[in-house]
Design an enzyme around this catalytic site. Structure first.
Site, PDB file in Angstrom:
ATOM      1  N   LEU A   8      67.232  35.833   5.064  1.00  0.00           N
ATOM      2  CA  LEU A   8      66.572  37.132   5.154  1.00  0.00           C
ATOM      3  C   LEU A   8      66.847  37.789   6.503  1.00  0.00           C
ATOM      4  O   LEU A   8      67.057  39.007   6.581  1.00  0.00           O
ATOM      5  CB  LEU A   8      65.062  36.980   4.936  1.00  0.00           C
ATOM      6  CG  LEU A   8      64.245  38.269   4.998  1.00  0.00           C
ATOM      7  CD1 LEU A   8      64.722  39.263   3.947  1.00  0.00           C
ATOM      8  CD2 LEU A   8      62.758  37.986   4.818  1.00  0.00           C
ATOM      9  N   HIS A  67      60.972  45.939  21.274  1.00  0.00           N
ATOM     10  CA  HIS A  67      61.240  45.456  19.925  1.00  0.00           C
ATOM     11  C   HIS A  67      61.552  46.592  18.957  1.00  0.00           C
ATOM     12  O   HIS A  67      61.687  46.365  17.757  1.00  0.00           O
ATOM     13  CB  HIS A  67      60.057  44.628  19.422  1.00  0.00           C
ATOM     14  CG  HIS A  67      59.841  43.378  20.228  1.00  0.00           C
ATOM     15  ND1 HIS A  67      60.825  42.443  20.410  1.00  0.00           N
ATOM     16  CD2 HIS A  67      58.773  42.929  20.923  1.00  0.00           C
ATOM     17  CE1 HIS A  67      60.367  41.470  21.167  1.00  0.00           C
ATOM     18  NE2 HIS A  67      59.128  41.742  21.497  1.00  0.00           N
ATOM     19  N   GLU A 101      68.763  34.883  32.478  1.00  0.00           N
ATOM     20  CA  GLU A 101      68.464  33.739  31.606  1.00  0.00           C
ATOM     21  C   GLU A 101      69.588  33.422  30.610  1.00  0.00           C
ATOM     22  O   GLU A 101      69.334  33.016  29.479  1.00  0.00           O
ATOM     23  CB  GLU A 101      67.140  33.950  30.861  1.00  0.00           C
ATOM     24  CG  GLU A 101      65.963  34.187  31.795  1.00  0.00           C
ATOM     25  CD  GLU A 101      64.631  34.345  31.090  1.00  0.00           C
ATOM     26  OE1 GLU A 101      64.570  34.099  29.859  1.00  0.00           O
ATOM     27  OE2 GLU A 101      63.658  34.727  31.754  1.00  0.00           O
ATOM     28  N   ILE A 147      60.951  41.911  32.429  1.00  0.00           N
ATOM     29  CA  ILE A 147      60.154  40.702  32.183  1.00  0.00           C
ATOM     30  C   ILE A 147      60.954  39.425  32.445  1.00  0.00           C
ATOM     31  O   ILE A 147      60.390  38.425  32.895  1.00  0.00           O
ATOM     32  CB  ILE A 147      59.599  40.707  30.746  1.00  0.00           C
ATOM     33  CG1 ILE A 147      58.714  41.934  30.536  1.00  0.00           C
ATOM     34  CG2 ILE A 147      58.818  39.437  30.455  1.00  0.00           C
ATOM     35  CD1 ILE A 147      57.566  42.061  31.512  1.00  0.00           C
TER      36      ILE A 147
END
Length: 746
Positions: free
Chosen positions: A17, A681, A471, A418
């Protein structure tokens, strides 16, 4: 005795999905193809339930994004701003979840919050004054028709009206009670459609009944179901609860005309006591949640069989089932080729939990003298009971802030991110090749150092004030640390859905947690060597690592949190020793496992706060401690946020800024604050004007000297094509805002 599950995972064994959705969003497949492939995936999930010999087939537990959003759309709870977009029903649905942008402007997505105390995020329905509640879709019944060939009992799942009202937002002058009559009419219309379709059993999910209920909640519950049950006709209804017990309303529910009641015997502390003290009605079926739907350890068959025997002795008509939806555990153990055999024997993922239900049914109906201990796994025994040392006396926030400003010389309204930056295909391929031993360590690190250098240069060019290293060495903010600490096992394919197409792969805590060696120091030290601007080191905090892992069942989660705090304190010390002036300890899941009952919350929060304080308590006052928390209702943990004693708290707030800014408790925090100014998002790129408005809104309640400007979460899920203009606009808006403000006193 029969068997069932509350619901099946949406995402697919191979995350089918996820990839379908992302192809559609990239316009690589049509809506027709998406619907067709989704239907195929549903068929696979239904067949797996048939193959698992369940007695009930669960239908309408599948969703293209979120079942709460599905229910809102089913009943036409769609704010006008989305209707005006003129999109198809499918694209309107995705606009609600992800936002929408065209040449005319941006429509932000609906708010997103954690689903009770899980790591799943649901889309928050929004009732507005012009909301026209009515049944507008036949999608659940269309899925029911798709199962005509399956020779099982069938139950159709739908979110219940009480939970829908409790979890929604109300954007206007009207409160929840205003919408009750229309919502009842809409549900009754759905009931009539179910009867026409000859639905055998309708499962109404009401997990909100496990919360602390006040008298007004009980009045709402009775109002809703007295009218709904009076109009259900011959339709059989199962009221399904999970995530705890229903101590506040059990006596009321057993008197109502439900045909079946689903109760959680795993997390329901008082469920057995309730059933035993007020006899369960003989004219109802009890769907007993006895197989843990939220952890990966095998069922303790002896304990489960004793529970079943207890219920049988009370003459209860029993269906054995999972304690909640299986979407909170990985799909299947079959994809795990590298787990130690001895450990694998102790685990049960989704498919295995279905088999556990069948085995429990067989054992419970077998010879009473049959030995069940042979199928009951042994568990670890806690060896390292950690007791944190007393905290040292530390400088006040005001004293620290003055020293930190002297050290860092930051401008008013400092800008930062962040932590994570986009993980390109090349970054992921570099990691995969190294993990498969196709790449030497030196070459793997050389690639990552090059990515860090590009990331630092990118941030400098944009003009951010506090930088991050990006990161690129981290596959996940929890798994990265789990791989380097003792006591964890990481999996290959144990994915679970976090929201939409986003999946996470929680590690499994199998033993006591201990520190081995520095994990982040070399990457941060290299990044700082490239720039004169401060580069903050980013760690994941102990509470989040435990909450986003599958924890042991032989010791309380609090023990694991304390073990992690003791381990990670070594990393904080190593970073400070290496020269890090800003250390961010992320606790996005601080509130996530907050017990649903208020009486149980202080103990959990005290452990989480003490663990966080212990991590940084011995740091120099010049070292700035930041933390990030996201997608939560912060109101009930606000006093505890203050007790973290962090210098800067970065909160997700782009989807919930209104409720955050109206909370006077923010003014009382002894910390600088960032309320995320845009939603990472969503693929929408915020304009300078939109970001300037967001900053002004925050300055209306937060002093300029205490406000930081940042996105609301990590940038890992975005592309540089989206990221670059968003951050540039954020910095531009911030600089314009500085020009409007008086210069701060130094």
């Amino acid at each position: 005795m029969q068997t069932s599950i509350v619901a099946y995972p949406h995402i697919g064994k191979e995350r089918e999905l996820k990839y379908l959705l992302e192809k559609y969003w990239r316009k690589e497949i049509s809506a027709a193809t998406l619907e067709k492939e989704a239907a195929t995936l549903r068929q696979v999930h239904w067949q797996n339930q048939v193959d698992g010999s369940l007695d009930y087939l669960t239908i309408n537990d599948f969703s293209l994004y979120d079942t709460v959003l599905d229910t809102a759309c089913l009943f036409n709870i769609i704010p006008t701003r989305y209707r005006r977009l003129g999109l198809s029903a499918l694209d309107t649905y995705f606009a609600l979840a992800r936002g929408y942008r065209d040449e005319k402007g941006t429509v932000a997505p609906l708010a997103m919050k954690k689903w009770f105390n899980t790591n799943y995020h649901y889309i928050v329905p929004e009732f507005s004054d012009d909301c026209d509640i009515k049944l507008v879709s036949q999608t659940p019944l269309a899925q029911y028709r798709e199962t005509a060939s399956y020779q099982l009992k069938k139950k159709l799942l739908l979110l219940g009206p009480f939970t829908l009202l409790k979890l929604s937002a109300y954007n206007g002058s009207k409160g929840p009670a205003t919408y009750v009559p229309a919502l009842i009419r809409a549900y009754l219309e759905f009931f009539r459609c179910c009867q026409q379709e000859k639905v055998e059993l309708l499962q109404l999910d009401e997990p909100a009944l496990t919360l602390d209920l006040q008298q007004e909640d009980l009045n709402l519950l009775k109002k809703l179901y007295s009218e709904l049950l009076a109009g259900k006709g011959k339709l059989q209804i199962l009221l399904q609860t999970y995530f705890g017990d229903i101590r506040d309303c059990y006596d009321d529910l057993i008197k109502l005309d439900f045909d079946a009641l689903g109760l959680d015997f795993v997390e329901g502390e008082k469920t057995l006591q309730l059933v035993s003290s007020a006899p369960f009605p003989t004219d109802k079926i009890l769907f007993a949640g006895i197989v843990n739907g939220r952890n990966v350890w095998r069922n303790s068959y002896t304990a489960s069989l004793n529970l079943i025997k207890n219920l049988q002795l009370q003459g209860i008509n029993l269906v054995l089932q999972s304690s909640c939806s299986l979407q909170h555990v990985p799909y299947s153990l079959t994809g795990e080729k590298n787990l130690p055999p001895a450990l694998k024997e102790k685990l049960a993922f989704g498919e295995e939990k279905i088999r556990e239900l069948l085995l429990l049914k067989e054992l419970a109906t077998a010879d009473p003298a049959a030995d069940s201990t042979a199928v009951t796994p042994t568990v670890n025994t806690a060896k390292n009971q950690v007791k944190l040392l007393p905290l040292q006396t530390k400088a006040t926030y005001e004293q620290r802030a003055k020293l930190q400003q002297q050290c860092l010389n930051l401008p008013l309204l400092p800008t930062t991110t962040i932590g994570s930056f986009p993980q390109s295909q090349a970054v992921r391929q570099n990691r995969r090749r190294y993990n498969k031993q196709l790449l030497k360590l030196c070459d793997y690190e050389k690639f990552n150092y090059a990515e860090i250098k590009k990331c630092i240069r990118f941030q400098e060019e944009i003009g951010l004030d506090v930088l991050v290293h990006g990161e690129f060495e981290r596959n996940d903010m929890v798994e990265f640390f789990a791989q380097q600490l003792s006591g964890f096992v990481v999996t290959q394919n144990a994915w679970i859905q976090s929201y939409g197409s986003r999946c996470v792969k929680p590690p499994i805590i199998v033993d006591d947690i201990k520190y081995r060696q520095p994990m982040t120091v070399k990457w941060i030290k290299y990044a700082q060597s490239l720039t004169t601007k401060p580069v903050k080191a980013v760690l994941t905090g102990p509470t989040t690592i435990v909450n986003w892992s599958f924890n042991r069942e032989d010791i309380p989660a609090q023990n694991s949190i304390l073990q992690l705090a003791a381990a990670l304190k070594n990393e904080v010390a190593a970073l400070e020793k290496s020269g890090s002036k800003i250390i961010q300890i992320d606790e996005p899941a601080l509130r996530e496992k907050l017990p649903l009952r208020k009486v149980d919350q202080p103990s959990y929060l005290e452990t989480a706060v003490n663990a966080f304080q212990f991590l940084h308590n011995s740091c120099r006052p010049e070292t700035m401690i930041q933390t990030h928390i996201c997608y939560s209702d912060y109101t009930d943990i606000m006093p505890w946020l203050d007790k973290l004693d962090a210098d800067v708290i970065l909160l997700e707030a782009s989807r919930t800024s209104k409720s955050c800014l109206q909370n006077p408790a923010f003014l009382q925090l002894n910390a600088a604050l960032s309320l995320g100014v845009y939603d990472v998002h969503s693929e929408c790129i915020p304009s300078v004007a939109e970001l300037l408005t967001a900053i002004k809104q925050r300055l209306a309640v937060i002093p300029a000297a205490a406000l930081w400007v940042a996105p609301d979460c990590g940038l890992k899920t975005r592309t540089y094509k989206e990221l670059a203009p968003s951050l540039k606009n954020m910095v531009t808006a911030c600089r314009r805002m500085r020009q409007m403000l008086p210069l701060p006193e130094r």
